[in-house]
Write a protein that holds these residues in place. Structure first.
Motif, short mmCIF file in Angstrom:
data_model
loop_
_atom_site.label_atom_id
_atom_site.label_comp_id
_atom_site.label_asym_id
_atom_site.label_seq_id
_atom_site.Cartn_x
_atom_site.Cartn_y
_atom_site.Cartn_z
N GLU A 164 -4.51 4.23 -13.37
CA GLU A 164 -5.33 3.87 -12.14
C GLU A 164 -6.50 4.74 -11.94
O GLU A 164 -7.44 3.91 -11.38
CB GLU A 164 -4.34 4.18 -11.00
N SER B 259 -10.76 1.43 -6.59
CA SER B 259 -10.26 2.55 -5.69
C SER B 259 -9.53 3.66 -6.51
O SER B 259 -8.93 3.20 -7.53
CB SER B 259 -9.25 1.87 -4.55
N GLN C 42 -6.22 4.67 -2.51
CA GLN C 42 -5.01 3.69 -2.33
C GLN C 42 -3.66 4.33 -1.65
O GLN C 42 -3.13 3.72 -0.97
CB GLN C 42 -4.61 3.43 -3.81
N TYR D 219 1.22 9.04 -3.31
CA TYR D 219 0.93 7.73 -3.96
C TYR D 219 2.10 6.99 -4.60
O TYR D 219 2.28 5.93 -4.24
CB TYR D 219 -0.38 7.92 -4.96
N SER E 203 3.76 3.44 -2.86
CA SER E 203 3.33 2.23 -3.37
C SER E 203 4.22 1.27 -3.57
O SER E 203 5.51 1.49 -3.55
CB SER E 203 2.64 2.53 -4.79
#
Length: 770
Positions: free
Chosen positions: A130, A162, A167, A206, A210
């Motif tokens: 990511e 992002s 995120q 994160y 998620s």
């Protein structure tokens, strides 16, 4: 020299430099305008007096300063909110159409784990997938954010860019709303969070917030959902899959992904591991030895047993699509995450009585007759069905499989099995709607006579095609009505070419079938494309509703205190002419009364005079069998197919349920008839059709013509589509009676002489116009 002398000297010099006039009174070359010194630039006029590079540059810097000032103000006034994503989660309530409770879901599948419980290598997979600069950035990606803002303003949707911090902020502090305000807040809060928290805390937040699909929030739930292990036991290869999955969980879930989706997630997995090698987080030799870790089969959530899980899943998918369509969510994954947060009351169009009746009927007519211990193939049998009100488009009942816990895939909505001969009505609809003609110029109607010879090459196509009829039977000259009744492939292959396959697919798409990406080739006339019972029910409902588009809808309403969802209208515009749709319906009554569905539907004691239109279908190698039929008030599509329980590969149905070959006129038609005639509750209805053609209207009195057959007529089967593997019986079954609606009174030869154009036998019985 004094000041006076200097002044006089300058004046004298000016006079010497003054322009000299030519004899004609004109100034000499190189002179300027009066009062302008030689070599001076002309004065700017109009808008040029105000616009130059200085003003443009100044304006640009002015806007930059204004933007910086505005951002500084935002930075000062926007606080970091308290993380409340988990605290706000509530139950979702699902109701039947009468308001009775169908299901309540509310337990969030999440377990927060400390980052120390996640292997270091697995942690790095998320960064590699990511945000490679995560450990050194300030929490935001200016280029990516600017691109996201532009995409939002222009309506292009999410384009990525992002950081992990952004995120995490979106997941934990903000909503999924696709607005400029939310993106600006995301950027400001990300900067502040990056300053206040360590990178380890942000990464932990994160991966724990998620959404990974399969109703799994956080890495611990995802590890269990996909690999049935705890997060601390994940391998680097498995971690790379979970990290790759975050880009598009609904598309990349291996269990339900298309071929394209599987290729994409494998490419994403490789990209993640290659980035780890590049960042020196993974040894190149170890990376080379890693194999793609195929996830385990998904399991249903508690409370979703039986048909409930299929209904809830389909309703969620429909609401998610609408959330994206109206701009509430950026994509389907964000939309599903929004739904899973809870607080929704979703009312379905499902009629609780018809739903119970459909479940009972499938059990009585099919599953109770299957015995895997006696016949191994019986373990491969799957069924799916959808029942729709053609007047409203409401999905009244749905059968998704034996049990949501036992068979995760929804058989009512999956579209990977061939439509087979249930596609033939689409070809006829196209011919009638386009007012197409045969190769010899004869208008195509229900009474047009075609050559039904087995393996007859099509004429008029650049692509050669000579399809076999069921059991290699030849029929000679037959009307379109008879060809539909007996499902003669050679006739509809030629008709598709006569109409033009581009037009055939175009009309099929307008009726509701998924035709995007299909090649317009004659082979499509055999229904080689995939289709779902939901899709077929919609296409036939459009025919039932006289050509007005019907989009089957399972959701009646979806309410939430923070979101308003307006469900789209199920009834659309006229997509084919009323006369074309009604003529197809008229012809399809012949399939029931005199064709492949006669035994199971027309002769059913419970019919009680009910008028029915429908079409059977059996795919190549007997891998799927269909019956889609309708009355004026109810459309139902039933699919049977063979699927290996372990590999999910498509397998044949030969011998299933104790019959040599499973065909559309068998189990699917029996399920349809038992369900429909009881659901009608004795209310006999008739079609109100605008047509002068087809089995539903009186015969037109075609004259009798005597013809001498050249050979013995071949047997006429009750089943329809081609199969490459023969049935276990030695010869094809023979119908009890011949069709009498529009069939010529003479016996057709098995190998007639073709007409000069090769498409249609000259009609000796006279052509009846519509």
């Amino acid at each position: 020299m004094g000041r006076a002398e200097e002044r006089r000297a300058r004046q004298a010099q000016g006079r010497r430099a003054a322009p000299q006039s030519s004899p004609g009174g004109h100034e000499t070359a190189g002179s300027g305008s009066p009062g302008v010194k030689a070599g001076a630039k002309p004065r700017r006029t109009g808008i040029r007096r105000f616009v130059n590079w200085k003003t443009i540059l100044g304006t640009f810097f002015g806007f930059c300063l204004l933007g910086m000032g505005g951002f500084m103000v935002l930075y000062m006034i926007v606080p970091v909110p308290e993380g409340n994503a988990a605290a706000k989660r509530q139950s979702n309530i699902y109701e039947y159409s009468n308001g009775d409770m169908l299901a309540r879901t509310g337990k969030v599948n999440r377990e927060i784990v400390d980052l120390s419980k996640v292997p270091k290598g697995v942690q790095k997979t998320f960064v590699a997938a990511e945000n490679k600069t995560f450990y050194g950035d300030s929490g935001i990606d200016l280029k990516g954010t600017a691109r996201g803002l532009i995409n939002t303003i222009s309506g292009k949707g999410k384009q990525g860019g992002s950081t992990i911090t952004q995120q995490y902020v979106k997941n934990y502090y903000l909503s999924q709303d696709q607005t400029v305000t939310r993106k600006l807040k995301e950027m400001v809060i990300s900067l502040k969070v990056d300053r206040k928290k360590t990178k380890e805390d942000i990464l932990a937040g994160y991966i724990n917030t998620s959404y990974y699909g399969r109703n799994a929030y956080g890495i611990q739930a995802a590890a269990q959902a996909y690999y049935q292990v705890d997060a601390q036991d994940l391998s680097v290869a498995q971690g790379a899959y979970l990290a790759s999955l975050l880009q598009a969980p609904s598309q990349y879930d291996w269990a339900v992904a298309s071929k394209t989706g599987k290729k994409l997630v494998q490419a994403r997995w490789n990209y993640t591991l290659d980035n780890m090698v590049e960042m020196h987080w993974l040894d190149a030799g170890k990376r080379a030895g890693l194999k793609f870790p195929v996830p385990k089969e998904p399991k249903g959530a508690p409370g979703m047993e039986g048909q409930t899980g299929y209904l809830v899943e389909t309703a969620n998918n429909e609401v998610a699509k609408q959330l994206v369509a109206q701009g509430t969510a950026e994509n389907l994954d964000d939309a599903h995450a929004l739904i899973d947060k809870g607080g929704w009351t979703i009312k379905l169009n499902i009629d609780s009585k018809k739903q119970a009746l459909l479940e009972k009927t499938v059990k009585q007519q099919l599953t109770s007759k299957l015995d895997p211990k006696k016949r191994k193939v019986d373990a491969d049998v799957q069924a799916g069905a959808v029942s729709v009100d053609p007047k409203t488009g409401k999905v009244l009942a749905m059968y998704g499989g034996t049990d949501y816990f036992k068979h995760y895939f929804n058989n009512a909505t999956r579209d990977d099995y061939q439509a087979a001969s249930t596609f033939k009505p689409m070809i006829l609809a196209a011919a009638l709607d386009e007012q197409a003609k045969t190769q010899s110029g004869t208008p195509i109607t229900a009474n047009t006579v075609y050559d039904g010879t087995n393996r007859r090459p099509v004429v008029g196509s650049d692509i050669g095609f000579a399809p076999p009829n069921e059991d290699e039977a030849s029929y000679g000259p037959v009307t379109v009505q008879t060809a539909m009744n007996k499902s003669i492939n050679s006739v509809f292959a030629q008709m598709g070419v006569d109409v033009g396959m581009d037009e055939v697919l175009k009309v099929a798409g307008k009726l509701g079938m998924s035709t995007k990406g299909l090649q317009a080739v004659p082979a499509q006339t055999l229904g080689s494309m995939g289709a779902s019972p939901l899709e077929m029910a919609g296409a036939y409902a459009t025919l039932d509703r006289h050509g007005k588009k019907v989009t089957p809808t399972i959701v009646a309403s979806a309410e939430h205190k923070d979101a308003t969802v307006t469900m789209p209208a199920a009834i659309g515009e006229q997509v084919v002419s009323e006369k074309a749709a009604d003529t197809v319906t008229s012809v399809l009554t012949g399939v029931v009364d005199d064709g492949t569905a006669r035994e199971s539907v027309a002769n059913n004691p419970a019919r009680d005079g009910q008028q029915v239109a429908g079409k059977t279908g059996t795919s190549d190698k007997n891998k799927s069998a269909w019956f889609t039929g309708y009355t004026p008030n109810l459309v139902t599509s039933v699919l049977l197919f063979g699927e290996d329980p372990k590999s999910h590969a498509h397998v044949p149905l030969y011998g299933a349920g104790g019959v040599a070959r499973v065909n559309g006129g068998g189990y699917p038609a029996k399920i349809w008839a038992a369900y429909t005639f009881e659901a009608m509750a004795g209310k006999v209805t008739k079609f109100d059709l605008n047509t002068t053609s087809g089995a539903a209207v009186a015969p037109t009195g075609l004259p009798t013509v005597t013809r001498t057959p050249s050979s013995t007529p071949s047997p006429t089967p009750t089943t329809e589509e081609p199969t490459t593997q023969p049935p276990t019986t030695s010869s094809p079954p023979t119908p009890t009676t011949e069709p009498t609606t529009t069939e010529p009174t003479t016996t057709a030869p098995s190998t007639p002489t073709s007409s000069p154009t090769g498409d249609v036998i000259d009609n000796p019985f006279g052509q009846t116009s519509q």
